[in-house]
Design an enzyme around this catalytic site. Structure first.
Site, short mmCIF file in Angstrom:
data_model
loop_
_atom_site.label_atom_id
_atom_site.label_comp_id
_atom_site.label_asym_id
_atom_site.label_seq_id
_atom_site.Cartn_x
_atom_site.Cartn_y
_atom_site.Cartn_z
N THR A 63 -9.52 -9.55 -1.21
CA THR A 63 -9.03 -8.26 -1.67
C THR A 63 -8.61 -8.23 -3.13
O THR A 63 -8.14 -9.24 -3.67
CB THR A 63 -7.81 -7.84 -0.80
OG1 THR A 63 -7.11 -6.79 -1.46
CG2 THR A 63 -6.83 -9.00 -0.61
N GLU A 89 -6.02 -6.97 -4.06
CA GLU A 89 -4.57 -7.22 -4.08
C GLU A 89 -4.26 -8.62 -4.64
O GLU A 89 -3.15 -8.87 -5.11
CB GLU A 89 -3.98 -7.10 -2.68
CG GLU A 89 -3.56 -5.71 -2.29
CD GLU A 89 -2.38 -5.17 -3.10
OE1 GLU A 89 -1.33 -5.82 -3.13
OE2 GLU A 89 -2.52 -4.10 -3.71
N LYS A 119 -3.62 -13.51 1.57
CA LYS A 119 -5.06 -13.33 1.34
C LYS A 119 -5.58 -14.32 0.29
O LYS A 119 -6.75 -14.71 0.31
CB LYS A 119 -5.35 -11.89 0.90
CG LYS A 119 -5.36 -10.90 2.06
CD LYS A 119 -6.64 -11.05 2.90
CE LYS A 119 -6.75 -9.99 3.96
NZ LYS A 119 -8.00 -10.07 4.72
P1 NAP Z 1 -7.63 -2.21 9.23
O1 NAP Z 1 -8.20 -0.85 9.47
O2 NAP Z 1 -6.15 -2.38 9.13
O3 NAP Z 1 -8.18 -3.16 10.39
C1 NAP Z 1 -7.66 -4.44 10.58
C2 NAP Z 1 -8.25 -5.01 11.86
O4 NAP Z 1 -7.67 -6.30 12.10
C3 NAP Z 1 -7.94 -4.17 13.12
O5 NAP Z 1 -9.03 -4.26 13.98
C4 NAP Z 1 -6.75 -4.90 13.71
O6 NAP Z 1 -6.57 -4.69 15.08
C5 NAP Z 1 -7.16 -6.33 13.42
N1 NAP Z 1 -6.06 -7.29 13.49
C6 NAP Z 1 -4.87 -7.25 12.85
N2 NAP Z 1 -4.14 -8.35 13.14
C7 NAP Z 1 -4.89 -9.09 13.99
C8 NAP Z 1 -4.69 -10.30 14.66
N3 NAP Z 1 -3.56 -11.01 14.53
N4 NAP Z 1 -5.68 -10.77 15.46
C9 NAP Z 1 -6.82 -10.07 15.64
N5 NAP Z 1 -7.07 -8.89 15.04
C10 NAP Z 1 -6.11 -8.41 14.22
O7 NAP Z 1 -8.25 -2.84 7.90
P2 NAP Z 1 -9.60 -2.46 7.13
O8 NAP Z 1 -9.28 -1.43 6.11
O9 NAP Z 1 -10.68 -2.24 8.11
O10 NAP Z 1 -9.86 -3.80 6.33
C11 NAP Z 1 -10.64 -4.86 6.90
C12 NAP Z 1 -10.29 -6.17 6.20
O11 NAP Z 1 -10.57 -6.04 4.81
C13 NAP Z 1 -8.83 -6.59 6.31
O12 NAP Z 1 -8.81 -7.99 6.35
C14 NAP Z 1 -8.22 -6.11 5.00
O13 NAP Z 1 -7.11 -6.89 4.66
C15 NAP Z 1 -9.39 -6.32 4.04
N6 NAP Z 1 -9.47 -5.42 2.90
C16 NAP Z 1 -9.39 -4.07 3.07
C17 NAP Z 1 -9.51 -3.25 1.96
C18 NAP Z 1 -9.47 -1.75 2.10
O14 NAP Z 1 -9.27 -1.08 1.06
N7 NAP Z 1 -9.68 -1.20 3.28
C19 NAP Z 1 -9.72 -3.80 0.69
C20 NAP Z 1 -9.81 -5.18 0.57
C21 NAP Z 1 -9.70 -6.00 1.69
P3 NAP Z 1 -5.82 -3.36 15.64
O15 NAP Z 1 -6.82 -2.24 15.55
O16 NAP Z 1 -5.48 -3.76 17.03
O17 NAP Z 1 -4.63 -3.14 14.75
N1 GDD Z 2 0.82 3.47 1.89
C1 GDD Z 2 1.41 4.25 0.99
N2 GDD Z 2 2.20 5.27 1.41
N3 GDD Z 2 1.19 4.00 -0.32
C2 GDD Z 2 1.76 4.82 -1.22
C3 GDD Z 2 2.56 5.90 -0.84
C4 GDD Z 2 2.80 6.12 0.54
O1 GDD Z 2 3.50 7.04 0.94
N4 GDD Z 2 2.96 6.54 -1.96
C5 GDD Z 2 2.43 5.90 -2.99
N5 GDD Z 2 1.71 4.84 -2.56
C6 GDD Z 2 1.04 3.86 -3.42
C7 GDD Z 2 1.35 2.40 -3.08
O2 GDD Z 2 2.61 2.02 -3.64
C8 GDD Z 2 0.17 1.72 -3.74
O3 GDD Z 2 0.42 1.50 -5.09
C9 GDD Z 2 -0.97 2.74 -3.60
O4 GDD Z 2 -0.35 3.98 -3.24
C10 GDD Z 2 -2.00 2.39 -2.55
O5 GDD Z 2 -1.31 2.07 -1.35
P1 GDD Z 2 -2.11 1.84 0.02
O6 GDD Z 2 -2.99 3.00 0.30
O7 GDD Z 2 -1.10 1.47 1.06
O8 GDD Z 2 -3.09 0.65 -0.31
P2 GDD Z 2 -2.86 -0.73 -1.07
O9 GDD Z 2 -3.56 -0.64 -2.39
O10 GDD Z 2 -1.45 -1.15 -1.06
O11 GDD Z 2 -3.63 -1.73 -0.11
C11 GDD Z 2 -4.93 -1.41 0.40
O12 GDD Z 2 -5.93 -1.84 -0.50
C12 GDD Z 2 -6.00 -3.26 -0.68
C13 GDD Z 2 -7.11 -3.53 -1.70
O13 GDD Z 2 -6.62 -3.36 -2.99
C14 GDD Z 2 -5.08 -2.06 1.78
O14 GDD Z 2 -6.24 -1.58 2.39
C15 GDD Z 2 -5.17 -3.57 1.66
O15 GDD Z 2 -5.47 -4.12 2.93
C16 GDD Z 2 -6.29 -3.90 0.67
O16 GDD Z 2 -6.40 -5.29 0.53
#
Ligand code: NAP
Ligand code: GDD
Length: 399
Positions: free
Chosen positions: A142, A144, A170
């Site tokens: 990620t 992050e 991560k």
């Molecule tokens: P998500 O919607 O939060 O999905 C996470 C998945 O992991 C869900 O299926 C969840 O199950 C499962 N999970 C959580 N803890 C677990 C555990 N202990 N054992 C088995 N399964 C578990 O996340 P996503 O947005 O699809 O992201 C997929 C992956 O990419 C994650 O690893 C995330 O950190 C990474 N990532 C996401 C982003 C982004 O912007 N979306 C960016 C960079 C990296 P439940 O449905 O039961 O909760």
């Molecule tokens: N969740 C959330 N809720 N975020 C907020 C809010 C709120 O009410 N208000 C402002 N934010 C700001 C957070 O402080 C952050 O700076 C930004 O919005 C994005 O927050 P999220 O949408 O929660 O995502 P993230 O960037 O922290 O993390 C997501 O992206 C990562 C990749 O850069 C997640 O999907 C991570 O799993 C992923 O790795």
């Protein structure tokens, strides 16, 4: 055609952890379209947690089933070993994680266990079963990890500086994947993915929280969007584009690490403005810090009417005298509860390596992403409004 063969050759088989999440669902769809047999790992929960993949489910008693789910958890090594042993996949996509940054400050140990050690457990399962030469491994790394960014834009060579327990966990997952590639010759790749969203994004990430609130405010189901840091800047793309990149990485002859990003950056404030514009509301922000508010400046009644009733001119939801959307109304307020102990203020990715080597291109624009998310949440809000007006109760989920 049988479930195991495709044009006379064995179908490729994939194991996806985190199948019930946003990316897991889109990746499963993509792999099934490509002819794969897909095995997913889902967690035991006290209620159904498979909503995102229910449309892929086929009764296992039928012929030709290619989608299967197995109970499992990233904190349970023996379970992971058994699932890999039983499914013997060609490709493993490790998407499971406690993926919420703010929640990781509340549950740092669990986040490390599932996100960092969980990755190690899965890699060890491959090694223990002697599958290093057979399996290709994708790790969901990620942006992050860049945290307090050391270079703009961020690319594969940018030094990491995580700013949360999630980012730190991560980072371990990233390096242990690199280590298993170098130590054991495993075809293991990291996708360093920047934020990617969609209509099935978890409801507590900022984009979905905003689009849900905008839809519910438009339908008169909610008065205010309570939000955190409006100044935070992110590089937002569409999840469907990003799962394509995951698959491409595992089709390369050599494993490697790739940044996947849109190359465009917007603030949370800009996202809020764009989402309200989708329902015909021009918003202005006034004040500063925790006192900043979003005020309705002007309303395009025609657009708001379509948003409330649906494109097909469905049930008419009257506007006059109802709901919070009138000029001068405050519909966005800041709640410092959503501020993070350490914030990642700005992320911007450079995906030129992925474009060059993988031939990856995103197909969705930012405007399309916002539009799709708001349209989806309007449909849900209209359903809730209809049920409520018919005397039924609807779900009342909160953070
Ligand atoms: P998500 O919607 O939060 O999905 C996470 C998945 O992991 C869900 O299926 C969840 O199950 C499962 N999970 C959580 N803890 C677990 C555990 N202990 N054992 C088995 N399964 C578990 O996340 P996503 O947005 O699809 O992201 C997929 C992956 O990419 C994650 O690893 C995330 O950190 C990474 N990532 C996401 C982003 C982004 O912007 N979306 C960016 C960079 C990296 P439940 O449905 O039961 O909760
Ligand atoms: N969740 C959330 N809720 N975020 C907020 C809010 C709120 O009410 N208000 C402002 N934010 C700001 C957070 O402080 C952050 O700076 C930004 O919005 C994005 O927050 P999220 O949408 O929660 O995502 P993230 O960037 O922290 O993390 C997501 O992206 C990562 C990749 O850069 C997640 O999907 C991570 O799993 C992923 O790795």
């Amino acid at each position: 055609m049988t479930a195991d063969l495709m044009g006379g050759t064995p179908r490729p088989k994939a194991l996806v952890t985190g199948i019930t999440g946003q990316d897991g669902a889109y990746l499963a769809e993509l792999l099934l379209e490509k002819g794969y047999v897909v095995h997913g790992v889902k967690r035991r929960a006290s209620s159904f947690n498979t909503e995102r993949v229910d449309h892929l489910y086929v009764d296992p008693h039928q012929e030709g089933v290619r989608f299967f789910m197995h109970y499992g958890d990233m904190t349970d090594a023996t379970n992971l070993i058994r699932i890999v042993q039983e499914t013997r996949p060609r490709e493993i996509y490790n998407l499971a994680a406690q993926s919420h940054v703010q929640v990781s400050f509340e549950t740092p140990e669990y986040t490390a266990n599932s996100d960092a050690l969980g990755t190690l457990r899965l890699l060890e399962a491959i090694r223990i079963l002697g599958l290093e030469r057979e399996v290709r491994f994708y790790q969901a790394s990620t942006s992050e990890m860049y945290g307090l960014v050391q270079e703009v834009p961020q690319r594969e060579t940018t030094p990491f500086y995580p700013r949360s327990p999630y980012g730190a966990a991560k980072l371990y997952g990233y390096w242990i994947t690199v280590n298993y590639r170098e130590a054991y010759g495993l075809h293991a790749s990291n996708g360093i993915l920047f934020n990617h969203e969609s209509a099935i994004r978890g409801e507590t990430f900022v984009t979905r929280k905003v689009t849900r609130a905008v839809a519910r405010i438009a339908l008169g189901l909610q008065d205010t969007l309570w939000i955190g840091n409006l100044d935070s800047r992110r590089d937002w793309g569409h999840a469907r584009d990003y799962v394509r990149a995951m698959h491409l990485m595992l089709q390369q002859d050599e494993p490697d690490d790739y940044v996947i990003a849109s190359g465009e950056q917007r603030s949370v404030r800009e996202f809020v403005l764009a989402a309200f514009a989708e329902v015909g509301v021009r918003l202005v922000f006034k004040g500063e810090g925790a006192d900043e508010v979003g005020v309705v400046d002007a309303v395009d009644l025609e657009r708001l009417t379509v948003a409330r009733s649906g494109e097909e001119g469905g049930r008419h939801v009257p506007i006059d005298g109802e709901g919070p959307i009138v000029p001068g109304a405050v519909v966005v307020r800041v709640d410092p509860r959503y501020f993070r102990p350490t914030e990642v203020a700005s992320l911007l990715g450079d995906a030129s390596k992925a474009r060059r080597v993988l031939g990856w291109e995103p197909a969705h624009t930012f405007a399309q992403l916002v539009s799709e998310m708001v349209a989806h949440d309007l449909a849900e809000a209209r359903r809730d409004e209809l049920l409520r007006s018919g005397g039924f109760t609807t779900r009342n989920s909160h953070e």
